[in-house]
Design an enzyme around this catalytic site. Structure first.
Site, PDB file in Angstrom:
ATOM      1  N   ARG A 269       0.816  -1.220   0.000  1.00 32.13           N
ATOM      2  CA  ARG A 269       0.000   0.000   0.000  1.00 32.13           C
ATOM      3  C   ARG A 269       0.843   1.261   0.000  1.00 32.13           C
ATOM      4  NH1 ARG A 269      -2.896  -1.184   5.479  1.00 32.13           N
ATOM      5  NH2 ARG A 269      -0.743  -1.797   5.820  1.00 32.13           N
TER       6      ARG A 269
ATOM      7  N   GLN B 121       2.353  25.443  18.554  1.00 31.08           N
ATOM      8  CA  GLN B 121       1.682  25.854  17.327  1.00 31.08           C
ATOM      9  C   GLN B 121       2.361  25.184  16.148  1.00 31.08           C
ATOM     10  OE1 GLN B 121       2.252  30.134  17.876  1.00 31.08           O
ATOM     11  NE2 GLN B 121       3.570  30.194  16.097  1.00 31.08           N
TER      12      GLN B 121
ATOM     13  N   ASN C 256       3.142  25.895  11.930  1.00 32.33           N
ATOM     14  CA  ASN C 256       3.175  26.942  10.909  1.00 32.33           C
ATOM     15  C   ASN C 256       3.546  26.342   9.561  1.00 32.33           C
ATOM     16  OD1 ASN C 256       2.814  28.821  13.005  1.00 32.33           O
ATOM     17  ND2 ASN C 256       5.016  29.043  13.275  1.00 32.33           N
TER      18      ASN C 256
ATOM     19  N   ARG D  54      14.557  32.613   3.243  1.00 32.52           N
ATOM     20  CA  ARG D  54      13.884  33.079   4.462  1.00 32.52           C
ATOM     21  C   ARG D  54      14.825  32.818   5.631  1.00 32.52           C
ATOM     22  NH1 ARG D  54       7.996  33.644   4.153  1.00 32.52           N
ATOM     23  NH2 ARG D  54       7.265  32.989   2.094  1.00 32.52           N
TER      24      ARG D  54
ATOM     25  N   HIS E   3      16.253  33.532  11.300  1.00 31.53           N
ATOM     26  CA  HIS E   3      15.390  34.036  12.361  1.00 31.53           C
ATOM     27  C   HIS E   3      15.550  33.252  13.668  1.00 31.53           C
ATOM     28  CE1 HIS E   3      12.742  34.890   8.644  1.00 31.53           C
ATOM     29  NE2 HIS E   3      13.535  35.919   8.865  1.00 31.53           N
TER      30      HIS E   3
ATOM     31  N   LYS F 206      12.067  24.331  17.579  1.00 36.74           N
ATOM     32  CA  LYS F 206      11.191  23.945  16.475  1.00 36.74           C
ATOM     33  C   LYS F 206      11.647  22.651  15.835  1.00 36.74           C
ATOM     34  CE  LYS F 206      12.137  27.913  14.491  1.00 36.74           C
ATOM     35  NZ  LYS F 206      13.251  28.575  15.138  1.00 36.74           N
TER      36      LYS F 206
ATOM     37  N   HIS G  71      17.460  30.116  12.476  1.00 39.99           N
ATOM     38  CA  HIS G  71      17.057  29.162  11.456  1.00 39.99           C
ATOM     39  C   HIS G  71      16.650  29.885  10.181  1.00 39.99           C
ATOM     40  CE1 HIS G  71      13.779  27.050   9.297  1.00 39.99           C
ATOM     41  NE2 HIS G  71      14.681  26.086   9.332  1.00 39.99           N
TER      42      HIS G  71
ATOM     43  N   TYR H 236       6.489  23.837  10.176  1.00 37.22           N
ATOM     44  CA  TYR H 236       7.183  24.037  11.440  1.00 37.22           C
ATOM     45  C   TYR H 236       6.290  23.561  12.582  1.00 37.22           C
ATOM     46  CZ  TYR H 236       9.792  27.842   9.026  1.00 37.22           C
ATOM     47  OH  TYR H 236      10.547  28.608   8.185  1.00 37.22           O
TER      48      TYR H 236
ATOM     49  N   ASP I  42      15.429  40.544   6.056  1.00 34.50           N
ATOM     50  CA  ASP I  42      16.405  39.450   6.080  1.00 34.50           C
ATOM     51  C   ASP I  42      17.713  39.826   5.390  1.00 34.50           C
ATOM     52  OD1 ASP I  42      14.469  38.022   7.407  1.00 34.50           O
ATOM     53  OD2 ASP I  42      14.005  36.692   5.734  1.00 34.50           O
TER      54      ASP I  42
END
Length: 178
Positions: free
Chosen positions: A23, A46, A48, A59, A62, A72, A119, A132, A168
């Site tokens: 499968r 959370q 994201n 990106r 941060h 994370k 990151h 995330y 950035d």
């Protein structure tokens, strides 16, 4: 889940252990107990998503400043990215070092990243999407970053960004905290 240590203290690359049959396969992609057994105290606060139209989109880099760091787990669920983590924890044996890996929908690898690390990523395919799992809530007043091409880190990016936002691109040079 298979955890592989990286050159950054506390940053692991996670690979799925699949159970396959005709499968397809089944795999555990998140487990508090397995994370804990590998030194990661992680609770999801959370989730994201980051969708990116074009290859070459950068990106990062941060992080969320103390007192509410942002651990994370990052996974690419469509396309491919080159994902990078920088250790910004003063006093860490790997302070100001970076690690990177290709994360893709095909290889299904992910990074577990502790608080105190910056990151970011660059997309290697059009229409790349990144998921995330965040270990702390986002607090906009604590959002911070370092520049993707800061000589303090000398990150070896596989391609040059073709799309990056002003914030950035313009973080100041990083000043080491000894």
């Amino acid at each position: 889940m298979k955890f592989t240590k990286t050159n950054i203290a506390g940053v692991d690359l996670i690979e799925l252990e699949t159970h396959e049959d005709n499968r397809g396969f089944f795999a555990r992609s998140f487990c508090v107990d397995e994370l804990g057994d590998n030194g990661h105290d992680f609770a999801v606060h959370q989730a994201n998503l980051s969708f990116n139209h074009h290859a070459g989109t950068l990106r990062g880099m941060h992080y969320q400043a103390a007192p509410v760091g942002d651990p994370k787990i990052v996974r690419c669920i469509a396309g491919r990215i080159f994902d990078v983590v920088i250790d910004l924890r003063a006093g860490s044996p790997t302070y100001c070092q970076w690690t990177g890996a290709e994360l893709s929908a095909k290889n299904r690898k992910s990074f577990v990243i502790p608080e105190g690390c910056a990151h970011g990523f660059i997309t290697l395919d059009d229409k790349s999407e990144v998921m995330y799992l965040m270990g702390a809530p986002f607090e906009a007043n604590l959002a911070a970053g370092v520049r993707w091409n800061d000589p303090a880190f000398a990150i070896d990016w596989p391609i040059t960004p073709s799309l990056i936002n002003d914030r950035d691109a313009n973080y100041p040079d990083y000043e080491r905290q000894e």
